[in-house]
Design a protein around this motif. Structure first.
Motif, mmCIF file in Angstrom:
data_model
loop_
_atom_site.group_PDB
_atom_site.id
_atom_site.type_symbol
_atom_site.label_atom_id
_atom_site.label_comp_id
_atom_site.label_asym_id
_atom_site.label_seq_id
_atom_site.Cartn_x
_atom_site.Cartn_y
_atom_site.Cartn_z
ATOM 1 N N PRO A 279 0.819 -1.206 0.000
ATOM 2 C CA PRO A 279 0.000 0.000 0.000
ATOM 3 C C PRO A 279 0.860 1.268 0.000
ATOM 4 O O PRO A 279 1.888 1.317 0.665
ATOM 5 N N GLY A 280 0.466 2.238 -0.773
ATOM 6 C CA GLY A 280 1.152 3.526 -0.767
ATOM 7 C C GLY A 280 0.190 4.609 -0.334
ATOM 8 O O GLY A 280 0.230 5.149 0.771
ATOM 9 N N ARG A 281 -0.764 4.863 -1.221
ATOM 10 C CA ARG A 281 -1.695 5.976 -1.021
ATOM 11 C C ARG A 281 -2.483 5.880 0.293
ATOM 12 O O ARG A 281 -2.625 6.863 1.003
ATOM 13 N N MET A 282 -3.010 4.676 0.583
ATOM 14 C CA MET A 282 -3.871 4.597 1.762
ATOM 15 C C MET A 282 -3.086 4.871 3.057
ATOM 16 O O MET A 282 -3.655 5.240 4.063
ATOM 17 N N ILE A 283 -1.761 4.706 2.991
ATOM 18 C CA ILE A 283 -0.945 4.976 4.184
ATOM 19 C C ILE A 283 -0.599 6.471 4.251
ATOM 20 O O ILE A 283 -0.672 7.094 5.308
ATOM 21 N N ALA A 284 -0.189 7.038 3.108
ATOM 22 C CA ALA A 284 0.444 8.366 3.167
ATOM 23 C C ALA A 284 -0.455 9.523 2.737
ATOM 24 O O ALA A 284 -0.192 10.672 3.112
ATOM 25 N N ALA A 285 -1.516 9.244 1.956
ATOM 26 C CA ALA A 285 -2.222 10.377 1.339
ATOM 27 C C ALA A 285 -2.747 11.366 2.374
ATOM 28 O O ALA A 285 -2.356 12.532 2.374
ATOM 29 N N ASN A 286 -3.616 10.908 3.254
ATOM 30 C CA ASN A 286 -4.150 11.947 4.143
ATOM 31 C C ASN A 286 -3.311 12.154 5.404
ATOM 32 O O ASN A 286 -3.744 12.784 6.361
ATOM 33 N N ALA A 287 -2.061 11.668 5.349
ATOM 34 C CA ALA A 287 -1.092 12.017 6.386
ATOM 35 C C ALA A 287 -0.307 13.267 5.985
ATOM 36 O O ALA A 287 0.621 13.667 6.694
ATOM 37 N N GLY A 288 -0.664 13.884 4.852
ATOM 38 C CA GLY A 288 0.119 15.044 4.422
ATOM 39 C C GLY A 288 -0.722 16.120 3.760
ATOM 40 O O GLY A 288 -1.758 15.821 3.154
ATOM 41 N N VAL A 289 -0.277 17.357 3.901
ATOM 42 C CA VAL A 289 -0.913 18.473 3.182
ATOM 43 C C VAL A 289 0.179 19.290 2.498
ATOM 44 O O VAL A 289 1.338 19.261 2.912
ATOM 45 N N LEU A 290 -0.222 19.969 1.447
ATOM 46 C CA LEU A 290 0.666 20.968 0.846
ATOM 47 C C LEU A 290 0.153 22.329 1.302
ATOM 48 O O LEU A 290 -1.002 22.692 1.048
ATOM 49 N N LEU A 291 1.023 23.029 1.998
ATOM 50 C CA LEU A 291 0.660 24.336 2.546
ATOM 51 C C LEU A 291 1.143 25.415 1.575
ATOM 52 O O LEU A 291 2.306 25.402 1.157
ATOM 53 N N ALA A 292 0.238 26.319 1.224
ATOM 54 C CA ALA A 292 0.593 27.357 0.252
ATOM 55 C C ALA A 292 0.018 28.696 0.716
ATOM 56 O O ALA A 292 -0.856 28.740 1.591
ATOM 57 N N GLN A 293 0.498 29.759 0.102
ATOM 58 C CA GLN A 293 0.015 31.094 0.464
ATOM 59 C C GLN A 293 -0.628 31.769 -0.745
ATOM 60 O O GLN A 293 -0.165 31.602 -1.881
ATOM 61 N N VAL A 294 -1.689 32.498 -0.479
ATOM 62 C CA VAL A 294 -2.348 33.242 -1.555
ATOM 63 C C VAL A 294 -1.466 34.442 -1.919
ATOM 64 O O VAL A 294 -1.117 35.253 -1.054
ATOM 65 N N GLN A 295 -1.086 34.503 -3.214
ATOM 66 C CA GLN A 295 -0.286 35.646 -3.686
ATOM 67 C C GLN A 295 -1.195 36.845 -3.925
ATOM 68 O O GLN A 295 -0.925 37.940 -3.486
ATOM 69 N N HIS A 296 -2.242 36.593 -4.688
ATOM 70 C CA HIS A 296 -3.261 37.615 -4.828
ATOM 71 C C HIS A 296 -4.539 37.034 -5.398
ATOM 72 O O HIS A 296 -4.551 35.900 -5.884
ATOM 73 N N LEU A 368 -3.196 31.638 4.164
ATOM 74 C CA LEU A 368 -2.617 30.315 3.926
ATOM 75 C C LEU A 368 -3.725 29.331 3.598
ATOM 76 O O LEU A 368 -4.817 29.393 4.183
ATOM 77 N N VAL A 369 -3.419 28.426 2.664
ATOM 78 C CA VAL A 369 -4.373 27.349 2.358
ATOM 79 C C VAL A 369 -3.637 26.010 2.397
ATOM 80 O O VAL A 369 -2.418 25.955 2.180
ATOM 81 N N ALA A 370 -4.392 24.966 2.687
ATOM 82 C CA ALA A 370 -3.809 23.616 2.703
ATOM 83 C C ALA A 370 -4.515 22.761 1.665
ATOM 84 O O ALA A 370 -5.742 22.702 1.637
ATOM 85 N N PHE A 371 -3.719 22.128 0.805
ATOM 86 C CA PHE A 371 -4.249 21.088 -0.081
ATOM 87 C C PHE A 371 -4.243 19.805 0.729
ATOM 88 O O PHE A 371 -3.166 19.321 1.122
ATOM 89 N N MET A 372 -5.425 19.269 0.973
ATOM 90 C CA MET A 372 -5.517 18.089 1.819
ATOM 91 C C MET A 372 -5.181 16.826 1.010
ATOM 92 O O MET A 372 -5.189 16.851 -0.231
ATOM 93 N N THR A 373 -4.934 15.740 1.743
ATOM 94 C CA THR A 373 -4.726 14.411 1.139
ATOM 95 C C THR A 373 -3.588 14.458 0.104
ATOM 96 O O THR A 373 -3.680 13.861 -0.966
ATOM 97 N N ALA A 374 -2.533 15.170 0.450
ATOM 98 C CA ALA A 374 -1.433 15.380 -0.507
ATOM 99 C C ALA A 374 -0.153 14.649 -0.099
ATOM 100 O O ALA A 374 0.896 14.853 -0.701
ATOM 101 N N GLY A 375 -0.263 13.766 0.890
ATOM 102 C CA GLY A 375 0.939 13.097 1.394
ATOM 103 C C GLY A 375 1.438 11.971 0.508
ATOM 104 O O GLY A 375 2.559 11.491 0.668
ATOM 105 N N ALA A 376 0.603 11.513 -0.438
ATOM 106 C CA ALA A 376 1.037 10.461 -1.364
ATOM 107 C C ALA A 376 1.103 11.033 -2.769
ATOM 108 O O ALA A 376 0.155 11.688 -3.219
#
Ligand code: LLP
Length: 423
Positions: A279-296, A368-376
């Motif tokens: 297993p890859g995705r089911m372990i890591a996907a929702n263990a991670g987020v991509l954190l980003a900032q709104v430029q404009h 700041l925004v978080a893209f969820m389920t981005a750990g895989a």
């Protein structure tokens, strides 16, 4: 379940507010939860053992998240590794994963990679074709070894999901047919450089329906029984990965308990076999987020509003590559009427669009925004396209966090290149 929740009105990973990480490390940045990673391994193992499968090997598919700190976290929870390259073998070893818990898959292993795997003593090489069987046999004999191998079978089932990640149909490049598998297994048993111990399959990724898996696994069981009837020993059955993760817009994936129950049902009465999983995705996907900032926020006269982020398709390729849908959450949600946004990155092509017409709470530059389920398959597939610095990674444990892959400097980026002598 995951450990990204609103605490005191703002999104936190375990006990660390994401805003604190953004302030310390900058954005974009991937953030992983140790608790979620470990929980997923434990829940899967408990489900499999609970359903009666003795001592299953959970070999995390390193391709989903190859960060060594992530691998070490998973190893501490008892995971092994499924690897597809010398680089991944080296990562698994660097994370302290014992070679006996490493399975080497992949369609085009090179001679050097096979030799490295044999010298390392990985548990099993999953063979994907007849030429590969002969290559492994030759390399092993040259090294004075006998390679422990499994035959990867393509069970020819339609797993559903995105065509680019479906692997189990006869037309896909992976594995050999059932008929071929029987012949190759018997041949392999007579070769001096290999010892066949089992069969393997992996039919696709982000699978949300157990039916195709059940169909494939029943075929695999039949194969094991036929091989045994021919007097060939089969000690291992590797059922691959593929179970989906909850991306919120898609059908809810089956629970590990349902998955385990289906396997127990399909394999009832099959004795003396060790099951392995990748297993890859089911372990890591929702263990991670991509954190980003709104430029404009770029509001067009026609009414379309672009939310321009500092993260781009080079940091998270899945939307551009697979039309993947990631939930996007503000780190500190503002009150007010929801707004419809096209969420985009700064890269110079239209493909750099994370989503169109997404209804979100109102946003302003600097939020700041978080893209969820981005750990895989997030950081794992990141690049420096547009000469953007490779996205860094942070691992959280309780109220602590550590930068586990720092953001390179521009000098680092340039130092990797060498001018041609004539320039
Ligand atoms: N085992 C083998 C042999 C595989 O090829 C894969 C994934 C896995 C295990 C793990 O599958 P999982 O449990 O993660 O579904 N980049 C794509 C996914 C590609 C999957 C490739 N193979 C994405 O972002 O959706």
């Amino acid at each position: 379940m995951n450990h990204f929740e609103l605490k005191g009105g703002e999104l936190a990973c375990e006990d660390v507010p994401l805003a604190k990480i953004a302030e310390a490390v900058g954005t974009p940045v991937y953030v992983y939860s140790s608790a979620t990673l470990q929980r997923h391994v434990t829940v899967l193992r408990d489900a499999l053992v609970g359903a009666g499968l003795k001592d299953p090997l959970i070999a995390f598919a390193v391709k989903a998240n190859p960060n060594v700190a992530v691998l070490r976290t998973l190893a501490q929870a008892g995971a092994g590794a499924d690897v597809v390259s010398q680089g991944e073998i080296r990562r698994a070893l660097a994370a302290g994963i014992a070679p006996e818990r490493i399975v080497f898959s992949g369609v085009g292993k090179s001679e050097a990679e096979i030799a490295f795997a044999l010298e390392t003593g990985v548990a099993e090489i999953n063979l994907e074709s007849e030429p590969e069987l002969h290559l492994v046999n030759a390399v092993a004999q040259r090294l004075g070894k006998r390679a422990v191998v499994a035959i990867r079978v393509n069970p020819d089932v339609e797993a559903g999901g995105h065509a680019k990640i479906s692997t189990g149909k006869a037309e896909n490049k992976f594995g050999v047919s059932m008929i071929e598998a029987e012949r190759l297994y018997a041949n392999a048993a007579n070769m001096a450089g290999v010892r066949p111990v089992g069969v393997a399959c992996h039919i696709g990724s982000q699978i949300t329906d157990l039916a195709p898996m059940e169909e494939a696994f029943a075929k695999m069981r039949g194969l094991v029984e036929r091989l045994r009837a021919e007097g060939l020993g089969v000690e291992r059955l590797d059922l691959g990965g593929g179970l989906g993760a909850p991306y919120f817009n898609a059908p809810t994936p089956p629970t590990p308990a349902d998955y385990a129950a289906m396997i127990a049902r399909t394999m009832a009465g099959l004795t003396d076999i060790q099951f392995a999983f990748e297993p890859g995705r089911m372990i890591a996907a929702n263990a991670g987020v991509l954190l980003a900032q709104v430029q404009h926020v770029n509001a067009r006269p026609g009414g379309r509003k672009f939310l321009v982020l500092d993260a781009a398709m080079n940091d998270l390729l899945r939307p551009a590559m697979y039309d993947a849908w990631h939930d996007i959450r503000p780190v500190k949600p503002r009150d007010g009427e929801p707004v419809t946004y096209d969420v985009v990155g700064p890269i110079c092509e239209t493909g750099d669009t994370f989503t169109r017409d997404r209804v979100l709470p109102p946003m302003e530059a600097g939020d700041l925004v978080a893209f969820m389920t981005a750990g895989a398959y997030g950081a794992a597939m990141s690049s420096e396209y547009n000469s953007r610095l490779l996205v860094p990674e942070v691992l959280v444990k309780g109220d602590r966090f550590a930068v586990v892959r720092p953001r390179p400097t521009y000098d680092d980026m340039l130092a990797r290149e060498t001018p041609a002598p004539w320039l």
